[in-house]
Design an enzyme around this catalytic site. Structure first.
Site, mmCIF file in Angstrom:
data_model
loop_
_atom_site.group_PDB
_atom_site.id
_atom_site.type_symbol
_atom_site.label_atom_id
_atom_site.label_comp_id
_atom_site.label_asym_id
_atom_site.label_seq_id
_atom_site.Cartn_x
_atom_site.Cartn_y
_atom_site.Cartn_z
ATOM 1 N N GLU A 276 68.852 32.333 101.983
ATOM 2 C CA GLU A 276 67.659 33.200 101.704
ATOM 3 C C GLU A 276 66.474 32.787 102.400
ATOM 4 O O GLU A 276 65.620 32.308 101.862
ATOM 5 C CB GLU A 276 67.213 33.813 100.320
ATOM 6 C CG GLU A 276 68.463 34.359 99.629
ATOM 7 C CD GLU A 276 68.081 34.868 98.238
ATOM 8 O OE1 GLU A 276 67.095 34.650 97.748
ATOM 9 O OE2 GLU A 276 68.899 35.936 97.819
ATOM 10 N N GLU A 382 76.446 36.404 97.460
ATOM 11 C CA GLU A 382 75.815 36.262 96.226
ATOM 12 C C GLU A 382 75.578 37.673 95.488
ATOM 13 O O GLU A 382 74.895 38.583 96.246
ATOM 14 C CB GLU A 382 74.674 35.660 96.367
ATOM 15 C CG GLU A 382 73.919 35.024 95.089
ATOM 16 C CD GLU A 382 72.503 34.353 95.250
ATOM 17 O OE1 GLU A 382 72.352 33.386 96.092
ATOM 18 O OE2 GLU A 382 71.434 34.869 94.596
#
Length: 538
Positions: A276, A382
């Site tokens: 991220e 994820e």
């Protein structure tokens, strides 16, 4: 909070079997149901856990339906005959008790076309974080083994992929990285061996491989943050990017980690360019856990000039996944990387997506990048529930609704050419942790850390299993057209030439299902409300 169910004699018999039969004596074993106010879970302890051997029929004229329902079925199997024009009812517990069947008000026709073939499947998996390792270490070895087999064995849900952090992540007891000291140490002189926390994780993963007999375990790794001294803000989180003078050092850090894991006997299948990357650029005020910010331009330079060449010097076939962030980033991320360093995308063998805003940002955001890189492996890397302000940031025991969210997401991704899916933590505690910044979420299995002797398989576990267990690596998606939008489906031709067809009924009514396959003929049966089914046949 807890109350026992009253389903009559058949549930009593089921629980009696759960107490008397050890899993070492048979692989197939039914779910030991327990009811909470929020739904139903399957209970596993050191001596018992539910499993299901491969139910695929051997004869071409037979089919098998594996069913899970809100009312209590978990991988219930029903067999039937092709071209026999009667309904094979898939019943919930209440209907079994009184012998009646709710009349269907809806119907769906599904046409399976084996000739129209789409993407290949790389696999499915879950994540092995510091929190997972910590929880497992507190449980009896026999219960640990049940968890390993439940996820990764063929009688479990057949995972073959795994994600693990390079160093620490938010699901850990604290923020940490290798070579935090000495600072400004470009030689990484204090990074010569693995941290004891990762040695424990490796020991557990090796045990997982041993007891589950998983074939071709593929481990994907990602780093959440460098040591703070490499970053512009000298902190674990906040507005912090990698200092340019440490671009080479950060690439060397990755190579060192890969070498140490390989030396330990667990070679890594793939890494990503970071977890991220926008957290340390655009969302630094919201994200409290360790993160490293990147813009696509900066990441392209690092990948092109440092990470890519350094990894390729030793690991020529290792996959490097790009992005590892939300869908909305795909509309611009890779275009900007290419504009900054035209060769940067050449190092990427895969594209990794996080699912957290998928209900808002549709697959068209992925299509932008997919058109430029159609040959890359595309996986969801994820996923979990409890991260949104409007969601309970904790496990909800037995929540069928959360299981349905997974089913919808799996179906959407697979229908849009994804090659696989890796979930977040495979097990968490009752709070949804441990997590050093209290970033609590749900998980497919919840461990009772109060008594330390049992774990609870959530509907999420079975929702994922309807895909992962029956769609192995090497399967190919085939066309499956449906006539009712309230019933969703996806079909695959498996390596053994059998077909797996997942059907999801999210409505509150029973549905008549009519499947036609030009190779085999017709199947007719009725599915109950709020249910997921996998149909298997040669």
């Amino acid at each position: 909070m807890e109350k026992r169910m009253n389903y009559g004699w058949h549930l009593f018999a089921l629980n009696l079997i759960a107490c008397l039969i050890a899993p070492s004596d048979q692989a197939s074993a039914p779910c030991a149901l327990r009811e909470y106010k929020t739904g139903l879970v399957c209970v596993c302890n050191a001596t018992y856990c539910d499993y299901l051997d491969d139910p695929t029929p051997n004869e071409e004229y037979l089919f098998t339906v594996v069913s899970s329902t809100k009312s209590g079925l978990r991988f219930e199997t029903t067999n039937g005959l092709f071209n026999l024009y009667k309904k094979y009812y898939i019943l919930d517990y209440d209907q079994r008790l009184d012998g009646t069947m709710q009349a269907s008000t809806r119907s769906v026709q599904i046409e399976v076309d084996r000739e129209k073939r789409l993407q290949n499947i790389t696999g499915f998996g879950g994540s092995f974080t510091g929190s997972v390792s910590y929880i497992l270490d507190k449980l009896p070895q026999e219960l640990q083994d049940h968890l390993y087999k439940s996820f990764y064995s063929s009688s479990g849900i057949g995972f073959n992929l795994m994600r693990t952090p390079i160093g620490g992540c938010d699901f850990d007891l604290e923020a940490w990285a290798y070579n935090e000291l000495p600072e400004n140490d470009t030689a990484l002189s204090n990074f010569t061996k693995l941290d004891p926390r990762e040695e424990k994780r490796i020991e557990q993963i090796k045990r997982l491989k041993l007891v589950s007999n998983v074939e071709n375990l593929r481990i994907k790794a990602a780093a959440w943050s460098s040591p703070p001294w490499m970053k512009t803000n000298n902190a674990w989180t906040g507005l912090g990017r990698l200092k340019k003078e440490y671009y080479r050092t950060w690439a060397d850090y990755h190579l060192r980690w890969l070498e140490l894991w390989e030396d330990s006997g667990l070679p890594i299948w793939a890494i990503s360019t970071g977890n991220e990357p926008l957290n340390g650029v655009a969302f630094m005020k919201l994200v409290k856990f360790m993160s490293l910010g990147w813009t696509p331009n900066q990441q392209a330079v690092w990948l092109s000039e440092n990470l890519g060449p350094i990894i390729r010097t030793k690991y020529k076939d290792m996959l490097i996944f790009g992005n590892d962030d939300q869908r909305y980033t795909y509309a611009f991320w890779f275009k900007q990387m290419k504009a900054s360093r035209s060769d940067s995308l050449d190092y990427l063998g895969g594209l990794a997506v996080h699912w957290y805003w998928d209900e808002i940002f549709k697959p068209k955001f992925i299509e932008v990048a997919r058109k430029e890189m159609p040959d890359r492996i595309l996986i969801s890397s994820e996923s979990c529930i409890g991260d949104k302000p409007w969601q309970k940031a904790a496990p909800v025991l037995g929540s069928w609704e959360r299981g349905e969210k997974y089913a919808r997401a799996f179906l959407q991704d697979l229908q849009n050419d994804f090659n696989g899916w890796i979930d977040w933590n495979i097990v968490l505690d009752e709070e949804g942790g441990p997590n050093y910044v209290k970033n609590f979420v749900d998980a497919p299995v919840i461990a009772n850390m109060t008594n330390g002797i049992e774990v609870y398989k959530q509907p999420i576990f079975y929702a994922m299993g309807h895909f992962s267990k029956f769609i192995p690596e090497g399967s190919v998606r085939i066309a499956a057209e449906r006539t009712n939008v309230n019933v969703d489906t996806v079909a695959f031709l498996r390596p053994d030439s059998s077909v797996a067809l997942v059907i999801f009924n999210s409505g509150y009514a029973s549905v008549d299902v009519h499947i036609t396959d030009s190779y085999r003929g017709s199947i007719l049966f009725l599915i109950p409300p709020k249910s997921i089914h996998t149909v298997l046949y040669k």
